[in-house]
Design a protein around this motif. Structure first.
Motif, mmCIF file in Angstrom:
data_model
loop_
_atom_site.group_PDB
_atom_site.id
_atom_site.type_symbol
_atom_site.label_atom_id
_atom_site.label_comp_id
_atom_site.label_asym_id
_atom_site.label_seq_id
_atom_site.Cartn_x
_atom_site.Cartn_y
_atom_site.Cartn_z
ATOM 1 N N ALA A 1 -0.306 -8.725 -2.712
ATOM 2 C CA ALA A 1 1.029 -9.314 -2.936
ATOM 3 C C ALA A 1 0.938 -10.831 -3.009
ATOM 4 O O ALA A 1 1.534 -11.453 -3.899
ATOM 5 N N ALA B 1 5.506 -7.861 -5.838
ATOM 6 C CA ALA B 1 5.282 -8.184 -4.423
ATOM 7 C C ALA B 1 6.193 -7.336 -3.530
ATOM 8 O O ALA B 1 5.767 -6.884 -2.455
ATOM 9 N N LEU B 2 7.419 -7.089 -3.961
ATOM 10 C CA LEU B 2 8.342 -6.252 -3.198
ATOM 11 C C LEU B 2 7.828 -4.820 -3.091
ATOM 12 O O LEU B 2 7.884 -4.203 -2.022
ATOM 13 N N ILE B 3 7.315 -4.282 -4.182
ATOM 14 C CA ILE B 3 6.756 -2.927 -4.174
ATOM 15 C C ILE B 3 5.596 -2.841 -3.177
ATOM 16 O O ILE B 3 5.505 -1.900 -2.383
ATOM 17 N N ILE C 1 6.766 4.577 -4.662
ATOM 18 C CA ILE C 1 6.297 3.252 -4.239
ATOM 19 C C ILE C 1 4.802 3.309 -3.923
ATOM 20 O O ILE C 1 4.041 2.407 -4.279
ATOM 21 N N GLY D 1 7.877 -11.090 -8.418
ATOM 22 C CA GLY D 1 8.633 -10.807 -7.210
ATOM 23 C C GLY D 1 8.841 -9.313 -6.998
ATOM 24 O O GLY D 1 8.732 -8.816 -5.870
ATOM 25 N N VAL D 2 9.117 -8.591 -8.071
ATOM 26 C CA VAL D 2 9.281 -7.141 -7.978
ATOM 27 C C VAL D 2 7.957 -6.483 -7.574
ATOM 28 O O VAL D 2 7.932 -5.578 -6.729
ATOM 29 N N ALA E 1 5.043 -4.826 -0.602
ATOM 30 C CA ALA E 1 5.573 -5.002 0.755
ATOM 31 C C ALA E 1 6.249 -3.723 1.252
ATOM 32 O O ALA E 1 6.087 -3.342 2.422
ATOM 33 N N LEU E 2 6.989 -3.056 0.387
ATOM 34 C CA LEU E 2 7.623 -1.792 0.773
ATOM 35 C C LEU E 2 6.572 -0.749 1.146
ATOM 36 O O LEU E 2 6.745 0.003 2.113
ATOM 37 N N SER F 1 2.124 1.114 -5.946
ATOM 38 C CA SER F 1 1.348 0.128 -5.195
ATOM 39 C C SER F 1 -0.141 0.438 -5.258
ATOM 40 O O SER F 1 -0.968 -0.474 -5.258
#
Length: 92
Positions: A75, A19-21, A43, A16-17, A23-24, A47
């Protein structure tokens, strides 16, 4: 059984972390965030490494669309593989 669920939860949290990175990074690119900013830069660097196999996968002619597709697919792949790994851990 509880221990395996805990490990599966940790796997999903890590994924989840990640995927968040990713997405950010997509959001920062789409909003044309200042690349000189420490958060945006960090980030972006993380990424870049996390999406290594997916970078350059799509060539749409638009840098923004390429980022959305490449990093978005990365992601989704992390989430899919992470969920698969978590379910395997739960079964053991």
């Amino acid at each position: 059984m509880t221990r395996h669920r805990g490990i599966a939860a940790v796997v999903m949290a890590v994924v989840g972390v990640i995927a968040l990175i990713l997405a950010l990074h997509i959001i920062f690119v789409l909003l044309d965030a200042n690349r000189g900013n420490a958060i945006v830069s960090t980030i972006g660097t993380w990424s870049w490494h996390l999406a290594a196999w997916f970078r350059g996968l799509f060539q749409t002619g638009s840098g923004n669309w390429n980022t959305v597709l490449d990093y978005g697919l990365a992601a989704l792949a992390y989430l899919f593989v992470g969920r698969l790994a978590a379910s395997l851990v739960e079964r053991v």
